[in-house]
Design an enzyme around this catalytic site. Structure first.
Site, PDB file in Angstrom:
ATOM      1  N   LYS A  78       0.828  -1.209   0.000  1.00 37.99           N
ATOM      2  CA  LYS A  78       0.000   0.000   0.000  1.00 37.99           C
ATOM      3  C   LYS A  78       0.865   1.263   0.000  1.00 37.99           C
ATOM      4  O   LYS A  78       0.604   2.210  -0.742  1.00 37.99           O
ATOM      5  CB  LYS A  78      -0.944  -0.028   1.211  1.00 37.99           C
ATOM      6  CG  LYS A  78      -1.956  -1.177   1.174  1.00 37.99           C
ATOM      7  CD  LYS A  78      -2.918  -1.140   2.346  1.00 37.99           C
ATOM      8  CE  LYS A  78      -2.269  -1.485   3.672  1.00 37.99           C
ATOM      9  NZ  LYS A  78      -1.791  -2.893   3.721  1.00 37.99           N
ATOM     10  N   THR A 172      -5.493  -1.605   7.242  1.00 36.90           N
ATOM     11  CA  THR A 172      -5.639  -3.059   7.280  1.00 36.90           C
ATOM     12  C   THR A 172      -6.987  -3.444   7.877  1.00 36.90           C
ATOM     13  O   THR A 172      -7.331  -4.620   7.898  1.00 36.90           O
ATOM     14  CB  THR A 172      -4.521  -3.693   8.134  1.00 36.90           C
ATOM     15  OG1 THR A 172      -4.573  -3.144   9.468  1.00 36.90           O
ATOM     16  CG2 THR A 172      -3.155  -3.402   7.531  1.00 36.90           C
TER      17      THR A 172
END
Length: 356
Positions: A78, A172
């Site tokens: 990410k 997450t």
């Protein structure tokens, strides 16, 4: 290449206080292990195709890219993707994290430092405090933030116009994002676990950059045991390189990889000691499950968040663990892998009636 600014939350350039794993990753970044362009980014093909279109459209309109939320388990890239977006847009990226943005003043410092088109990357964005999050709403929607001017009875609030910018948030735990914040992102994309072949390509690239090339078989073995995660693939490649170097090898072949991974406790399915401990505890202490996450975390002395964010996604994805309304339960595949075939999980039908 995008210029990168890391902030400690106080508006000053500083090294972030991070875990040992992330410090190691930052060192690897200095060795150029991170891809810098979309064309260098291995895997996530569908995501890359979509983001490339969004970036090109923004460039043609000469506008900032729409606010973007990237979600998925740790280590899938990410942060790397956020940096690539800035590189492709030709702008600066400012990097911080949810816990570092302690109050509204810190957020204001980040936002007012942005130039037109810049990217503000907030990792663990789900950990922003409610007051900071509320201040972010007007920045994302209206391009302004209210700043307090003066003190005491003379204090007043004045709106401050911000340069057009792109907020890239990473999380997450999508479920922990408030609905108002989630709805303000125009682009919401998830990152998936990588295939063994993609990880093999990553291992090959990393080994080459570390000046210890991997054979096709060696890279394939390391990739297969990397838990579907590039960060782990890079870390294992560095450790396997160390073992190969000490043994006087100039390349990483399958023998070096097998020896190093055995020493590191990484088994054929990519499970490490903690993975096996989780599964064995459910089998031995809870009769295969189901067991609540809090009871499991207390039994193996691991934080609940670590279990949910780091270990569970891989065990679920590979079919070693299932979630039920009453808790976590191991599968037949897990009992076979651990050599506990006699410990048949209650109610598990995922592996059929196979009995070795």
């Amino acid at each position: 290449m995008a210029r990168v600014r890391h902030d400690d939350g106080g508006g000053q350039d500083a090294d972030r206080v991070v875990s040992a794993d992330v410090r190691e990753e930052d060192a690897a970044e200095r060795l150029s292990l991170r891809p810098q362009k979309m064309s260098e980014y291995i895997g996530q093909t569908a995501l890359k195709n979509k983001l490339s279109v969004f970036v090109e459209a923004a460039r043609q309109r000469k506008e900032a890219l729409d606010h973007t939320l990237l979600h998925g388990p740790p280590g899938l890239g990410k942060t790397t993707m956020a940096q690539i977006l800035a590189n492709e847009l030709g702008v600066k990226i400012h990097i911080t994290s949810g816990p570092a943005v302690e109050h509204k003043g810190v957020l204001a410092g980040h936002l007012t430092a942005l130039e037109s088109g810049d990217v503000l990357f907030i990792d663990e964005i789900h950990r922003l405090s409610p007051t900071v999050e509320e201040s972010l709403y007007s920045a994302m929607e209206d391009g302004r933030i209210d700043l307090a001017v003066g003190e005491g009875s003379r204090a007043r609030t004045m709106p401050f116009e911000l340069a057009p910018f792109t907020l890239v948030g990473a999380t997450t735990r999508t479920a922990l994002l408030s609905a108002p914040l989630r709805e303000r992102f125009q682009i919401v994309e998830g990152l998936e676990f990588y295939s063994d072949e993609e990880l093999s390509q990553i291992v090959t690239r990393t080994a080459s950059l570390l000046e210890c090339p991997a054979t096709k078989e060696g890279a394939k073995l390391v990739g297969r045991r990397s838990r579907g995660t590039p960060r782990i693939a890079n870390r294992l490649t560095r450790r396997v390189r160390d073992f190969a170097q000490v043994r006087g090898r100039k390349t990483i072949d399958i023998e070096d990889a097998e020896y190093a991974l055995e020493q590191l406790g990484i088994d054929l399915e990519g499970l490490d000691g903690v993975d096996r401990k989780i599964l064995a505890t459910i089998i031995d202490a809870f009769d295969g499950g189901p067991v609540g996450i809090d009871a499991l975390a207390a039994t193996i002395s691991e934080p609940r968040d670590t279990l949910e964010d780091v270990y569970e996604p891989f065990l679920l994805q590979r079919g070693f663990l299932v979630r039920t309304p009453r808790g976590r339960q191991v599968t037949r595949k897990a009992t076979l892998h651990l050599g506990r075939a006699s410990k048949t999980p209650r109610g598990d039908t995922r592996q059929g009636e196979l009995d070795l």
